[in-house]
Write a protein that holds these residues in place. Structure first.
Motif, PDB file in Angstrom:
ATOM      1  N   VAL A 179     -51.759  -6.668 -10.448  1.00 62.01           N
ATOM      2  CA  VAL A 179     -51.822  -5.527  -9.532  1.00 62.01           C
ATOM      3  C   VAL A 179     -52.918  -4.578 -10.001  1.00 62.01           C
ATOM      4  CG1 VAL A 179     -50.605  -3.494  -8.641  1.00 62.01           C
ATOM      5  CG2 VAL A 179     -49.396  -5.675  -8.883  1.00 62.01           C
ATOM      6  N   MET A 181     -52.025  -1.350   0.737  1.00 60.07           N
ATOM      7  CA  MET A 181     -52.080  -2.563  -0.080  1.00 60.07           C
ATOM      8  C   MET A 181     -52.868  -3.641   0.651  1.00 60.07           C
ATOM      9  SD  MET A 181     -48.921  -4.753  -1.740  1.00 60.07           S
ATOM     10  CE  MET A 181     -48.050  -4.936  -0.182  1.00 60.07           C
ATOM     11  N   ARG A 182     -53.633  -4.412  -0.119  1.00 57.49           N
ATOM     12  CA  ARG A 182     -54.324  -5.568   0.432  1.00 57.49           C
ATOM     13  C   ARG A 182     -54.416  -6.636  -0.647  1.00 57.49           C
ATOM     14  NH1 ARG A 182     -58.226  -1.845  -0.779  1.00 57.49           N
ATOM     15  NH2 ARG A 182     -60.141  -2.551  -1.791  1.00 57.49           N
ATOM     16  N   LEU A 183     -54.669  -7.842  -0.206  1.00 63.50           N
ATOM     17  CA  LEU A 183     -54.779  -8.978  -1.117  1.00 63.50           C
ATOM     18  C   LEU A 183     -56.243  -9.196  -1.464  1.00 63.50           C
ATOM     19  CD1 LEU A 183     -52.619 -10.931  -2.261  1.00 63.50           C
ATOM     20  CD2 LEU A 183     -53.283 -12.552  -0.472  1.00 63.50           C
ATOM     21  N   VAL A 199     -53.320  -8.218  -6.220  1.00 65.83           N
ATOM     22  CA  VAL A 199     -52.917  -7.266  -5.187  1.00 65.83           C
ATOM     23  C   VAL A 199     -53.596  -5.939  -5.497  1.00 65.83           C
ATOM     24  CG1 VAL A 199     -50.987  -5.941  -4.254  1.00 65.83           C
ATOM     25  CG2 VAL A 199     -50.705  -8.374  -4.720  1.00 65.83           C
ATOM     26  N   LEU A 225     -44.048  -1.888  -4.292  1.00 65.13           N
ATOM     27  CA  LEU A 225     -44.325  -3.300  -4.550  1.00 65.13           C
ATOM     28  C   LEU A 225     -43.092  -4.157  -4.322  1.00 65.13           C
ATOM     29  CD1 LEU A 225     -46.524  -2.989  -7.762  1.00 65.13           C
ATOM     30  CD2 LEU A 225     -47.290  -3.825  -5.527  1.00 65.13           C
ATOM     31  N   VAL A 275     -46.588  -9.990   0.532  1.00 63.81           N
ATOM     32  CA  VAL A 275     -47.563 -10.619  -0.357  1.00 63.81           C
ATOM     33  C   VAL A 275     -47.399 -12.131  -0.344  1.00 63.81           C
ATOM     34  CG1 VAL A 275     -48.371 -10.808  -2.740  1.00 63.81           C
ATOM     35  CG2 VAL A 275     -47.715  -8.572  -1.828  1.00 63.81           C
TER      36      VAL A 275
END
Length: 257
Positions: free
Chosen positions: A36, A49-51, A58, A75, A82
């Motif tokens: 993270v 949040m993005r991948l 993350v 999270l 996710v």
């Protein structure tokens, strides 16, 4: 016998502060954990949040002074999101002979030549380059990475030198990293760090990045005076900034290990 009362009183009046909390460094996905990367941002009003490309990490953008406990709860709530995104994430491309990489706004074809010692980049035409490396084929990707880092250092040092001269302050140091959360950074004592992958971007994006970080020599913020100075250093600022925002993530899809 020496009295312990003064010591006890000091402890009661000034208790030792608790150890500083840290943001979570991984997210538990049920049998798998993922790194993270948390980036506080002054303008953020909520957690986003993005991948990362290839599902390698993350990335969270959080408001300033948000608590690590709140981030951990966020999270935990979004672990399912996710997992879904990971299932559909395209794999990273491992660099190998024949790989076509973006390079200075054009392309760079990677080749292996047995017996070659030094890596060599040659121009085949406008925007078309070739990189030939030798050595152990198992280390091919890493040797390509090292060649790109050398080119990135040269380009960045030249761009930084020009902008630094304009503001009348020189950098203390320039470091190259492979960060996914930011393209560059500047400390209060003018130590710069850049992602070496910027050499794969068009020159106008690299120039904007260098101007952005050098502007912090005078303005350690992102206020109006900072942006005015950044535009003065790099009149093409908007194009470079927009390219990094829309296309920058694509430069992280290549693996060099």
């Amino acid at each position: 016998m020496k009295s312990v009362l003064p010591t006890l009183l000091r402890r009661l009046v000034s208790p030792r502060p608790p150890a500083a909390s840290r943001f979570p460094e991984t997210i538990d996905l049920g049998g798998r954990s993922l790194p993270v990367v948390v980036r506080p941002h002054a303008a953020a009003r909520r957690i986003t949040m993005r991948l990362a490309p290839g599902g390698e990490a993350v990335r969270l953008t959080v408001p300033p002074r948000v608590s690590p406990t709140l981030v951990a709860a966020f999270l935990d709530r979004h672990a399912g999101w996710v997992r879904e995104r990971l299932a559909g994430a395209p794999p990273l491309d491992l660099v190998a002979p024949g790989t076509l990489l973006p390079f200075r706004g054009g392309t760079l074809r990677c080749r292996h030549e047995t017996g070659r010692r030094a890596a060599r980049i040659e121009a085949n035409g406008p925007g078309d380059h070739g990189l030939t490396v030798g050595g152990d084929p198992a280390r091919f990707a890493r040797r390509v990475r090292d060649a790109l880092k050398r080119e990135a250092r040269g380009d960045l040092e030249a761009a930084v030198a020009g902008h630094a001269q304009a503001v009348g302050l020189a950098p203390r140091a320039i470091a190259l990293k492979d960060t996914v959360s930011r393209w560059g950074s500047c400390t209060a004592d003018r130590r710069l760090a850049f992602s070496w992958r910027i050499v794969m971007a068009p020159p106008f994006a690299l120039d904007y990045l260098a101007a952005h970080e050098v502007a912090h020599f005078r303005e350690m913020n992102h206020g109006p005076r900072f942006w005015a100075l950044c535009r003065e250093l790099c009149p093409d600022m908007d194009r470079g900034r927009a390219w990094l925002k829309s296309e920058g993530a694509s430069l992280h899809r290549f693996r060099f290990d």
